[in-house]
Scaffold this active site. Structure first.
Site, PDB file in Angstrom:
ATOM      1  N   GLU A  93      -7.389 111.566   9.444  1.00 39.58           N
ATOM      2  CA  GLU A  93      -7.593 113.000   9.626  1.00 39.58           C
ATOM      3  C   GLU A  93      -6.862 113.805   8.559  1.00 39.58           C
ATOM      4  O   GLU A  93      -5.812 113.389   8.066  1.00 39.58           O
ATOM      5  CB  GLU A  93      -7.075 113.441  11.000  1.00 39.58           C
ATOM      6  CG  GLU A  93      -7.906 112.905  12.152  1.00 39.58           C
ATOM      7  CD  GLU A  93      -7.481 113.471  13.504  1.00 39.58           C
ATOM      8  OE1 GLU A  93      -8.366 113.698  14.336  1.00 39.58           O
ATOM      9  OE2 GLU A  93      -6.275 113.687  13.730  1.00 39.58           O
ATOM     10  N   CYS A 106      -3.554 119.520   4.296  1.00 40.75           N
ATOM     11  CA  CYS A 106      -2.551 118.554   4.764  1.00 40.75           C
ATOM     12  C   CYS A 106      -3.237 117.197   4.854  1.00 40.75           C
ATOM     13  O   CYS A 106      -4.223 117.043   5.578  1.00 40.75           O
ATOM     14  CB  CYS A 106      -2.040 118.990   6.138  1.00 40.75           C
ATOM     15  SG  CYS A 106      -0.971 117.780   6.929  1.00 40.75           S
ATOM     16  N   CYS A 113       1.106 104.687  11.482  1.00 39.36           N
ATOM     17  CA  CYS A 113       2.454 104.857  10.939  1.00 39.36           C
ATOM     18  C   CYS A 113       3.375 103.923  11.702  1.00 39.36           C
ATOM     19  O   CYS A 113       3.183 103.682  12.891  1.00 39.36           O
ATOM     20  CB  CYS A 113       2.894 106.312  11.146  1.00 39.36           C
ATOM     21  SG  CYS A 113       4.572 106.673  10.561  1.00 39.36           S
ATOM     22  N   CYS A 117       8.519 107.774  15.517  1.00 31.11           N
ATOM     23  CA  CYS A 117       9.160 108.997  16.022  1.00 31.11           C
ATOM     24  C   CYS A 117       8.627 109.304  17.419  1.00 31.11           C
ATOM     25  O   CYS A 117       7.420 109.260  17.658  1.00 31.11           O
ATOM     26  CB  CYS A 117       8.912 110.184  15.085  1.00 31.11           C
ATOM     27  SG  CYS A 117       9.631 109.943  13.462  1.00 31.11           S
ATOM     28  N   CYS A 120       5.684 112.016  18.183  1.00 34.37           N
ATOM     29  CA  CYS A 120       4.556 112.097  17.248  1.00 34.37           C
ATOM     30  C   CYS A 120       3.393 111.189  17.659  1.00 34.37           C
ATOM     31  O   CYS A 120       3.591 110.002  17.935  1.00 34.37           O
ATOM     32  CB  CYS A 120       5.038 111.728  15.847  1.00 34.37           C
ATOM     33  SG  CYS A 120       3.746 111.877  14.602  1.00 34.37           S
ATOM     34  N   CYS A 334       1.182 119.873  13.724  1.00 31.47           N
ATOM     35  CA  CYS A 334       2.093 118.783  13.345  1.00 31.47           C
ATOM     36  C   CYS A 334       2.220 117.759  14.468  1.00 31.47           C
ATOM     37  O   CYS A 334       2.431 118.112  15.616  1.00 31.47           O
ATOM     38  CB  CYS A 334       3.490 119.324  13.079  1.00 31.47           C
ATOM     39  SG  CYS A 334       3.537 120.556  11.814  1.00 31.47           S
TER      40      CYS A 334
END
Ligand code: SAH
Length: 343
Positions: A93, A106, A113, A117, A120, A334
């Site tokens: 995305e 962005c 990932c 975190c 997230c 975010c």
């Protein structure tokens, strides 16, 4: 023979590469322009090359596809989120934000990932693979083509940890800023990292003018560890030293990102500790009220608390803003990006 990724060669490398296959160097220049200025997706479009050369290129090289698969537009602020399909079926995305000063994109740097975190969404399910430089560029090129307007700002803050894909990230920056390509100003690029210390030193050595944003999220080592597993590897003191070094080497002020989680890192004591940490640093602090994701029950502070927190820091002379939330109704804010759209 595996086909080579032709969009990952620099301007000079592509000319050398063409000589290597028995062509004139200037063919490299022409192809570079097709790829990085005219944003071609296929060799067929390269009409100033002979059919024979196009066939030769087709046989040996590939323009890695970044194929638009879906697009959503926020009703709140006009932010667009794009889903792209890659050659192996993986999806990534990207988000387009329209500001008065220009179009900002962005992009994602990895499929998934592995940083973990806690707040997230992008890290749920772990890392699938790195993106190639050409797949990072492709996200920007496709968006520019779709909107028919120039993209002027790029932030590497989508899915993935860019410094965990360091070589590809660096090649991507070189291509993106190259005067023979899209020629985006280094100062209009921001890379966000959770704090991979050795790579922060490597990046500083490049002496680029890109902005480094550091995901801080906690004002003590203990607090940071609660939210970010990477803090077990690199402690807060080391990370801050690496930030100071980046500023020293490049003259670029660091942006610290601080996702505010209600009851976890938004207390008065947190504000005090954060002040101590940042007061003597030439930096910018960006507060991000945490964006909800359905797998976790983290809550954001209410607007009043966030403003109080901000005011406390401001009083100590810290340059601080609350990040304007964009595209939250399309899960484009975010920490909300994923490998696929959630139905
Ligand atoms: N891997 C990089 C870039 C990705 S995220 C990094 O860690 O910096 C960009 C920013 O959004 C980071 O500061 C990240 O910590 C933050 N973020 C992630 N999830 C969030 C959420 N749910 N709400 C608010 N900010 C979040």
């Amino acid at each position: 023979m595996e086909k080579k990724d032709i969009r990952a060669y620099t301007y000079e490398q592509l000319q050398e590469e063409m000589k290597g296959i028995g062509e004139k160097a200037f063919r490299g220049k022409q192809i570079y322009e097709w790829l990085h200025v005219r944003l071609a997706d296929s060799f067929d479009e390269m009409t100033n090359l002979s059919k024979a050369l196009r066939e030769k290129l087709e046989a040996q090289y590939v323009i890695l596809p970044v194929e638009p698969a879906a697009r959503q537009e926020s009703k709140l602020d006009g932010t667009n989120k794009f889903l792209f399909r890659l050659w192996d079926g993986n999806m990534v995305e990207s988000v387009l934000m329209r500001y008065k000063h220009g179009n900002s994109v962005c992009i994602s740097s990895q499929v998934g990932c592995r940083m973990g975190c806690r707040f997230c969404a992008s890290t749920i399910g772990g890392l699938e693979r790195n993106l190639s430089p050409s797949e990072m560029l492709g996200q920007i090129y496709q968006i520019q083509k779709m909107i028919g307007e120039r993209v002027s700002n790029v932030v590497i803050m989508g899915t993935g940890e860019p410094l965990d894909n360091y070589e590809n990230f660096l090649t991507f920056i070189r291509l993106l800023t190259d005067e023979h390509g899209l020629h985006i100003s280094q100062r209009n690029i921001t890379v966000s990292t959770c704090g991979i210390v050795p790579r922060m030193y490597d990046l500083a050595k490049e002496k680029l003018q890109i902005t480094l944003a550091l995901s801080l999220h906690g004002s003590t080592q203990e607090k940071r560890k609660q939210l970010m597993p990477v803090a077990n590897k690199y402690d807060l003191r080391e990370v801050l030293e690496a930030c100071d070094n980046y500023f020293h080497e490049t003259g670029r002020r660091i942006t610290f990102e601080y996702s505010m989680v209600h009851g976890v890192n938004d207390t008065e004591e947190d504000a005090r500790e954060l002040t101590v940490l940042l007061k003597h640093r030439n930096c910018h602090l960006n507060l991000i009220p945490v964006n909800p994701i359905k797998e976790r029950d983290f809550e954001r502070p209410d607007r009043k608390n966030a403003l109080n927190f901000k005011n406390k820091l401001e009083k100590s002379g810290i340059n601080v803003t609350i990040r304007r939330e964009m595209g939250s109704d399309i899960d484009g804010a975010c920490g909300q990006l994923r490998r696929s759209y959630q139905g």
